[in-house]
Design a protein around this motif. Sequence first.
Motif, PDB file in Angstrom:
ATOM      1  N   LEU A 206      16.795  -2.527  -3.534  1.00 47.48           N
ATOM      2  CA  LEU A 206      16.906  -2.676  -5.000  1.00 47.48           C
ATOM      3  C   LEU A 206      15.857  -3.659  -5.514  1.00 47.48           C
ATOM      4  CD1 LEU A 206      18.484  -2.094  -7.651  1.00 47.48           C
ATOM      5  CD2 LEU A 206      19.928  -4.032  -7.106  1.00 47.48           C
ATOM      6  N   LYS A 207      15.742  -4.791  -4.817  1.00 46.19           N
ATOM      7  CA  LYS A 207      14.784  -5.810  -5.261  1.00 46.19           C
ATOM      8  C   LYS A 207      13.372  -5.248  -5.228  1.00 46.19           C
ATOM      9  CE  LYS A 207      16.771  -8.076  -6.626  1.00 46.19           C
ATOM     10  NZ  LYS A 207      18.077  -8.551  -7.039  1.00 46.19           N
ATOM     11  N   LEU A 208      13.040  -4.553  -4.136  1.00 45.15           N
ATOM     12  CA  LEU A 208      11.671  -4.033  -4.027  1.00 45.15           C
ATOM     13  C   LEU A 208      11.391  -3.010  -5.121  1.00 45.15           C
ATOM     14  CD1 LEU A 208       9.088  -4.214  -2.219  1.00 45.15           C
ATOM     15  CD2 LEU A 208       9.840  -2.075  -1.193  1.00 45.15           C
ATOM     16  N   LYS A 209      12.336  -2.083  -5.327  1.00 50.89           N
ATOM     17  CA  LYS A 209      12.029  -1.020  -6.305  1.00 50.89           C
ATOM     18  C   LYS A 209      11.961  -1.581  -7.719  1.00 50.89           C
ATOM     19  CE  LYS A 209      16.063   1.181  -5.342  1.00 50.89           C
ATOM     20  NZ  LYS A 209      16.927   2.275  -5.024  1.00 50.89           N
ATOM     21  N   GLU A 210      12.838  -2.531  -8.046  1.00 49.50           N
ATOM     22  CA  GLU A 210      12.854  -2.952  -9.446  1.00 49.50           C
ATOM     23  C   GLU A 210      11.645  -3.773  -9.852  1.00 49.50           C
ATOM     24  OE1 GLU A 210      16.356  -6.355  -8.985  1.00 49.50           O
ATOM     25  OE2 GLU A 210      16.024  -5.516 -10.955  1.00 49.50           O
ATOM     26  N   ILE A 211      11.065  -4.518  -8.918  1.00 51.24           N
ATOM     27  CA  ILE A 211       9.935  -5.338  -9.376  1.00 51.24           C
ATOM     28  C   ILE A 211       8.568  -4.836  -8.910  1.00 51.24           C
ATOM     29  CG2 ILE A 211      11.305  -7.443  -9.706  1.00 51.24           C
ATOM     30  CD1 ILE A 211       9.965  -8.488  -7.112  1.00 51.24           C
ATOM     31  N   SER A 212       8.532  -3.995  -7.835  1.00 49.87           N
ATOM     32  CA  SER A 212       7.211  -3.532  -7.376  1.00 49.87           C
ATOM     33  C   SER A 212       6.975  -2.073  -7.745  1.00 49.87           C
ATOM     34  CB  SER A 212       7.081  -3.684  -5.855  1.00 49.87           C
ATOM     35  OG  SER A 212       7.827  -2.660  -5.219  1.00 49.87           O
ATOM     36  N   TYR A 213       8.030  -1.385  -8.191  1.00 49.84           N
ATOM     37  CA  TYR A 213       7.985   0.039  -8.545  1.00 49.84           C
ATOM     38  C   TYR A 213       7.686   0.930  -7.340  1.00 49.84           C
ATOM     39  CZ  TYR A 213       7.347  -2.199 -13.138  1.00 49.84           C
ATOM     40  OH  TYR A 213       7.461  -3.006 -14.248  1.00 49.84           O
ATOM     41  N   ILE A 214       7.895   0.396  -6.140  1.00 48.83           N
ATOM     42  CA  ILE A 214       7.801   1.236  -4.946  1.00 48.83           C
ATOM     43  C   ILE A 214       9.159   1.893  -4.753  1.00 48.83           C
ATOM     44  CG2 ILE A 214       7.599   1.202  -2.411  1.00 48.83           C
ATOM     45  CD1 ILE A 214       5.691  -1.176  -2.706  1.00 48.83           C
TER      46      ILE A 214
ATOM     47  N   ARG B 220       0.829  -1.223   0.000  1.00 45.38           N
ATOM     48  CA  ARG B 220       0.000   0.000   0.000  1.00 45.38           C
ATOM     49  C   ARG B 220       0.854   1.258   0.000  1.00 45.38           C
ATOM     50  NH1 ARG B 220      -2.083   0.937   4.697  1.00 45.38           N
ATOM     51  NH2 ARG B 220      -1.035  -0.675   5.923  1.00 45.38           N
ATOM     52  N   PHE B 221       2.144   1.100   0.300  1.00 49.73           N
ATOM     53  CA  PHE B 221       2.991   2.287   0.476  1.00 49.73           C
ATOM     54  C   PHE B 221       3.745   2.631  -0.821  1.00 49.73           C
ATOM     55  CE2 PHE B 221       2.417   0.477   4.679  1.00 49.73           C
ATOM     56  CZ  PHE B 221       2.126   1.600   5.437  1.00 49.73           C
ATOM     57  N   GLU B 222       4.226   3.882  -0.880  1.00 51.15           N
ATOM     58  CA  GLU B 222       4.983   4.297  -2.072  1.00 51.15           C
ATOM     59  C   GLU B 222       6.450   4.594  -1.762  1.00 51.15           C
ATOM     60  OE1 GLU B 222       4.024   3.918  -5.074  1.00 51.15           O
ATOM     61  OE2 GLU B 222       2.004   3.343  -4.439  1.00 51.15           O
ATOM     62  N   ASN B 223       6.806   4.642  -0.482  1.00 47.53           N
ATOM     63  CA  ASN B 223       8.203   4.896  -0.091  1.00 47.53           C
ATOM     64  C   ASN B 223       8.574   3.977   1.064  1.00 47.53           C
ATOM     65  OD1 ASN B 223       9.051   7.306  -1.691  1.00 47.53           O
ATOM     66  ND2 ASN B 223       7.178   8.089  -0.743  1.00 47.53           N
ATOM     67  N   VAL B 224       9.677   3.276   0.905  1.00 46.14           N
ATOM     68  CA  VAL B 224      10.091   2.346   1.962  1.00 46.14           C
ATOM     69  C   VAL B 224      11.594   2.502   2.191  1.00 46.14           C
ATOM     70  CG1 VAL B 224      10.261  -0.096   2.616  1.00 46.14           C
ATOM     71  CG2 VAL B 224       8.296   0.680   1.290  1.00 46.14           C
TER      72      VAL B 224
ATOM     73  N   THR C  92       5.137  -8.459  -2.677  1.00 45.90           N
ATOM     74  CA  THR C  92       4.654  -7.079  -2.771  1.00 45.90           C
ATOM     75  C   THR C  92       4.350  -6.747  -4.237  1.00 45.90           C
ATOM     76  OG1 THR C  92       6.059  -6.499  -0.893  1.00 45.90           O
ATOM     77  CG2 THR C  92       5.198  -4.667  -2.182  1.00 45.90           C
ATOM     78  N   ALA C  93       5.275  -7.121  -5.116  1.00 45.27           N
ATOM     79  CA  ALA C  93       5.075  -6.847  -6.549  1.00 45.27           C
ATOM     80  C   ALA C  93       3.859  -7.613  -7.075  1.00 45.27           C
ATOM     81  CB  ALA C  93       6.327  -7.246  -7.316  1.00 45.27           C
ATOM     82  N   LYS C  94       3.687  -8.826  -6.572  1.00 40.53           N
ATOM     83  CA  LYS C  94       2.550  -9.639  -7.014  1.00 40.53           C
ATOM     84  C   LYS C  94       1.240  -8.973  -6.589  1.00 40.53           C
ATOM     85  CE  LYS C  94       0.855 -14.241  -7.158  1.00 40.53           C
ATOM     86  NZ  LYS C  94       0.249 -15.144  -6.347  1.00 40.53           N
ATOM     87  N   GLU C  95       1.217  -8.504  -5.362  1.00 37.84           N
ATOM     88  CA  GLU C  95       0.034  -7.818  -4.830  1.00 37.84           C
ATOM     89  C   GLU C  95      -0.307  -6.600  -5.686  1.00 37.84           C
ATOM     90  OE1 GLU C  95      -1.343  -9.258  -2.176  1.00 37.84           O
ATOM     91  OE2 GLU C  95      -2.964  -7.787  -2.018  1.00 37.84           O
ATOM     92  N   ARG C  96       0.729  -5.929  -6.195  1.00 41.94           N
ATOM     93  CA  ARG C  96       0.509  -4.723  -7.008  1.00 41.94           C
ATOM     94  C   ARG C  96       0.317  -5.044  -8.486  1.00 41.94           C
ATOM     95  NH1 ARG C  96       2.685   0.198  -4.297  1.00 41.94           N
ATOM     96  NH2 ARG C  96       3.502   0.976  -6.278  1.00 41.94           N
ATOM     97  N   GLY C  97       0.302  -6.322  -8.817  1.00 44.94           N
ATOM     98  CA  GLY C  97       0.026  -6.738 -10.197  1.00 44.94           C
ATOM     99  C   GLY C  97       1.137  -6.376 -11.176  1.00 44.94           C
TER     100      GLY C  97
END
Length: 594
Positions: A470-478, A449-453, A573-578
């Motif tokens: 790095l992993k979170l930003k590259e695949i979930s775009y957060i 649900r968040f945009e900055n982590v 997280t990325a899966k949840e965000r489609g």
Amino acid sequence: MCGIVGYIGNKQAQPILLGCLEKLEYRGYDSCGVAIAGKDIEVYKDAIRVKMLGEVSPKLNGTTGIGHTRWATHGVPSQINAHPHLDCSGNIAVVHNGVINNCQELKARLIREGHTFTSETDTEVIPHLIEKYYHGNLEEATAAALDDIDGSYAIIVLAKDRAELVVARKDSPLILGLGDRENYIASDVPAILDHTDRVVYLEDGDLAVITRNEIKIKQNGSDVRRDEQKVSWNVEEAQKAGYEHFMLKEIHEQPKVIRNTLAEYTRATEHPVDLLGARDTGTDSMLLLACGTSYHAAMIGKYIIRELLKIPPRIEIASEFNYYSDVLSRAVAIAITQSGETADTLKAMKKLKEAGCRVLAVTNVVGSTASRIANETIYTRAGPEMSVAATKSFTAQLMALYWLGITQSRIDARKLASLLTELRQLPGKVQQILDDEAIIAKQARNLSRFENVFFIGRGINYPVALEGALKLKEISYIHAEGYASGELKHGPFALLGESSPVIAIVSKDNTHDAMLTNIKEVKARRSPVIALAEEGDEAIEEVADAVISLPRVESLFSPVVNTVALQLLAYYTAKERGCPIDFPRNLAKSVTVE
Ligand code: F6R
């Protein structure tokens, strides 16, 4: 980046090329196309994915063809900029992976000579140059065209009425796949695994003529032999095997990868490189360099080597190292690169070698350019990694670094034996995390649900914080940032609050108490905290909003368990965000441009 393929044989080329191209989409997928030589050369290309191209393209008849999947460098992704590119007559088609540095100058000259261009790409100069030099011999015309070119390339040239493909490489990968009265060409092995496991790795400067029965390779105009090799990767390894995404499959493969890599290293009798030599020549004698996730492995390597060999090695991002002139006297340089094709890493390796350094490559790809530049190579045994985001290859890199450190360390025998025992227990501990992935998936639903982590860690887990971000930003775009915990209050604190969760990576070592304090400071600024902590760490459970409990491991190995947990967190997280997890936007797996 970009993937190129070619086929010459007795089967219809179009479905074969499309199948091979799908396996290369990890190299870029913003547009794609094929050219088939029938009565004429027919080209079908568009700014769509390979699967879609297969669905919408007409049937192109012919048993010789070339294909391309693109990661744009010159010109936006569009039908016109997609490869293959043609000459003026439409009789010569080219696919290219690389960058032509002098394309503007060549284009201007060709325009003056009467050539017309349709695309914004650098590649289009190649078919026009070949056309200019073509007087009935495609090999000679290609060699002449390449003489004019300054840049990097892997190319495949298709010409009307010629039962041959001409291929060449310089600073971009290219392999040949050998079949029975048919031959394949591709940027990488997984593309052709469905068809053959017999491979020839071309060298820089090679130019080859491929017919259905023969391959002839030349270097500087003279015939050369390149040995055929049997690929050890199998088709299943390059398939999803029931997992929704390659990334999830590759995360789950990690216990096996650790086991295989350790088994292989245990069997080996010789040390691949004498790091002790580096210790004896002083603190200024070892350099670790890499890009991206591999750089994070190098950062962890620094802690491992410091701890076990008592050498404080220097670490560098390869792309930055290439601007320095003062670090060329190192005795040993360790270049870490999963693909073995990252342009910046290769450039740094060449520079070091020219300066007389001993260069060791840690790579996952047999026959890769890095392995050819290096004096010695340690192969990681992760198997083919198809998802753009590196997961199992990172863990395998850590295994290589642990093994180097442990086998050459002079720490006392009891401590060494206990480290080896712990190392062998790692697969089981990683499996425990995978078995409990539902707990992490639950946290991911919240995080999505968040945009900055922010990710924070200390000591050997500081690079893990960078890798988690790095992993979170590259695949979930957060938007995610990794910080050394102590640094958070030197600026980033301004961004803390209810909408900026913090992921704290806590290890039960000398950083534990400081991490506890940092978590309290973050909580006081109302940021939600998810902590990764050892099971039973009650102090952390008391302060964090949520705790992902991980099996107890020796602090030196904590990056492995922590990273696996963060890979799962990013994945779910990325899966949840489609998000399109295996093919994150704008990214390619093999970064072959500077
Ligand atoms: C991130 C990722 C990249 C690579 C980087 C270097 O998930 O995969 O950051 O680590 O492009 O690639 P290699 O290791 O092939 O040199």
